[in-house]
Design a protein around this motif. Structure first.
Motif, PDB file in Angstrom:
ATOM      1  N   GLN A  70      11.183   9.034   4.664  1.00 38.86           N
ATOM      2  CA  GLN A  70      10.379   8.628   5.810  1.00 38.86           C
ATOM      3  C   GLN A  70       9.308   7.616   5.405  1.00 38.86           C
ATOM      4  OE1 GLN A  70      10.906   9.271   9.024  1.00 38.86           O
ATOM      5  NE2 GLN A  70      12.761  10.296   8.329  1.00 38.86           N
ATOM      6  N   LEU A  71       8.718   7.815   4.235  1.00 41.30           N
ATOM      7  CA  LEU A  71       7.722   6.861   3.746  1.00 41.30           C
ATOM      8  C   LEU A  71       8.350   5.497   3.486  1.00 41.30           C
ATOM      9  CD1 LEU A  71       4.779   6.471   2.890  1.00 41.30           C
ATOM     10  CD2 LEU A  71       5.451   7.209   0.602  1.00 41.30           C
ATOM     11  N   THR A  72       9.544   5.497   2.953  1.00 44.19           N
ATOM     12  CA  THR A  72      10.265   4.240   2.745  1.00 44.19           C
ATOM     13  C   THR A  72      10.529   3.543   4.078  1.00 44.19           C
ATOM     14  OG1 THR A  72      11.310   5.167   0.789  1.00 44.19           O
ATOM     15  CG2 THR A  72      12.331   3.214   1.720  1.00 44.19           C
ATOM     16  N   GLN A  73      10.909   4.313   5.089  1.00 42.16           N
ATOM     17  CA  GLN A  73      11.171   3.739   6.418  1.00 42.16           C
ATOM     18  C   GLN A  73       9.899   3.140   7.020  1.00 42.16           C
ATOM     19  OE1 GLN A  73      14.109   3.425   8.015  1.00 42.16           O
ATOM     20  NE2 GLN A  73      13.031   2.339   9.624  1.00 42.16           N
ATOM     21  N   VAL A  74       8.797   3.863   6.929  1.00 40.27           N
ATOM     22  CA  VAL A  74       7.533   3.376   7.485  1.00 40.27           C
ATOM     23  C   VAL A  74       7.086   2.101   6.765  1.00 40.27           C
ATOM     24  CG1 VAL A  74       5.066   3.912   7.658  1.00 40.27           C
ATOM     25  CG2 VAL A  74       6.751   5.601   8.353  1.00 40.27           C
ATOM     26  N   LEU A  75       7.187   2.101   5.450  1.00 43.04           N
ATOM     27  CA  LEU A  75       6.748   0.926   4.693  1.00 43.04           C
ATOM     28  C   LEU A  75       7.667  -0.269   4.884  1.00 43.04           C
ATOM     29  CD1 LEU A  75       5.569   2.696   1.458  1.00 43.04           C
ATOM     30  CD2 LEU A  75       4.137   1.580   3.163  1.00 43.04           C
ATOM     31  N   SER A  76       8.959  -0.022   5.069  1.00 35.47           N
ATOM     32  CA  SER A  76       9.849  -1.153   5.334  1.00 35.47           C
ATOM     33  C   SER A  76       9.589  -1.734   6.726  1.00 35.47           C
ATOM     34  CB  SER A  76      11.308  -0.748   5.184  1.00 35.47           C
ATOM     35  OG  SER A  76      11.659   0.199   6.150  1.00 35.47           O
ATOM     36  N   THR A  81       6.898  -6.421   9.747  1.00 34.52           N
ATOM     37  CA  THR A  81       5.909  -7.014  10.645  1.00 34.52           C
ATOM     38  C   THR A  81       4.915  -7.916   9.914  1.00 34.52           C
ATOM     39  OG1 THR A  81       4.479  -5.071  10.424  1.00 34.52           O
ATOM     40  CG2 THR A  81       6.057  -5.086  12.247  1.00 34.52           C
ATOM     41  N   ALA A  82       4.731  -7.717   8.598  1.00 33.54           N
ATOM     42  CA  ALA A  82       3.767  -8.531   7.854  1.00 33.54           C
ATOM     43  C   ALA A  82       4.396  -9.864   7.454  1.00 33.54           C
ATOM     44  CB  ALA A  82       3.306  -7.780   6.610  1.00 33.54           C
ATOM     45  N   ALA A  92       2.913  -3.271   0.623  1.00 33.74           N
ATOM     46  CA  ALA A  92       3.973  -2.501   1.286  1.00 33.74           C
ATOM     47  C   ALA A  92       5.266  -2.562   0.483  1.00 33.74           C
ATOM     48  CB  ALA A  92       4.190  -3.024   2.702  1.00 33.74           C
ATOM     49  N   ALA A  93       5.572  -3.732  -0.076  1.00 35.82           N
ATOM     50  CA  ALA A  93       6.792  -3.857  -0.884  1.00 35.82           C
ATOM     51  C   ALA A  93       6.703  -2.994  -2.138  1.00 35.82           C
ATOM     52  CB  ALA A  93       7.022  -5.315  -1.258  1.00 35.82           C
ATOM     53  N   PHE A  94       5.558  -3.002  -2.802  1.00 34.65           N
ATOM     54  CA  PHE A  94       5.389  -2.190  -4.004  1.00 34.65           C
ATOM     55  C   PHE A  94       5.497  -0.700  -3.684  1.00 34.65           C
ATOM     56  CE2 PHE A  94       2.544   0.200  -6.826  1.00 34.65           C
ATOM     57  CZ  PHE A  94       3.207  -0.012  -8.022  1.00 34.65           C
ATOM     58  N   PHE A  95       4.814  -0.259  -2.640  1.00 32.44           N
ATOM     59  CA  PHE A  95       4.861   1.153  -2.280  1.00 32.44           C
ATOM     60  C   PHE A  95       6.220   1.555  -1.726  1.00 32.44           C
ATOM     61  CE2 PHE A  95       0.120   0.726  -2.068  1.00 32.44           C
ATOM     62  CZ  PHE A  95      -0.115   1.497  -3.187  1.00 32.44           C
ATOM     63  N   CYS A  96       6.897   0.639  -1.065  1.00 33.91           N
ATOM     64  CA  CYS A  96       8.245   0.923  -0.567  1.00 33.91           C
ATOM     65  C   CYS A  96       9.208   1.120  -1.738  1.00 33.91           C
ATOM     66  CB  CYS A  96       8.721  -0.209   0.342  1.00 33.91           C
ATOM     67  SG  CYS A  96      10.295   0.113   1.151  1.00 33.91           S
TER      68      CYS A  96
END
Length: 125
Positions: A70-76, A81-82, A92-96
């Motif tokens: 779910q975290l991967t989905q939210v960050l992607s 949008t960015a 976001a890319a690093f955390f994803c």
């Protein structure tokens, strides 16, 4: 000051060991591959008796895997949008990527726990 640093390191090591033991149950099992034949048989029987804890840990790791997915989905979605030039996109890319690696690790641990449970349940010596 040096003794404060040592106590801090000891506290950190104790905390990390505690968290590791909360996540991985293999410290509760004995090595059934070493020792005399009688010791190996006794250790295997002990491990078979301890296998009841594995479904609880599998449930934990299923929850961790779902959270990472779910975290991967939210960050992607955040990356979509960015703009590519902003720092939000990079973070976001690093955390994803980190969440994806965490998901893969959770799946591997879940596979090992499942295989261990099935082995201890169905293979009789």
């Amino acid at each position: 000051m040096k003794s404060n640093d040592q106590t801090l390191v000891k506290k950190l090591a104790f905390t990390l060991q505690y968290l590791w033991r909360l996540a991985i149950p293999f410290w509760m099992f004995r090595d059934a591959g070493r020792g005399t034949v009688e010791q190996r048989i006794a250790n295997y029987r002990y491990n078979r008796a301890q296998r009841k804890i594995l479904p609880f840990f599998m449930g934990k790791w299923i929850g961790i895997a779902i959270c990472m997915m779910q975290l991967t989905q939210v960050l992607s979605d955040l990356m979509a949008t960015a703009t590519t030039q902003s720092t939000n996109y990079l973070c976001a890319a690093f955390f994803c990527m980190s969440a994806g690696i965490g998901f893969a690790f959770a799946c591997i641990v879940l596979t090992v726990l499942s295989a261990s449970y099935l082995y201890l349940t169905y293979v009789k010596r």
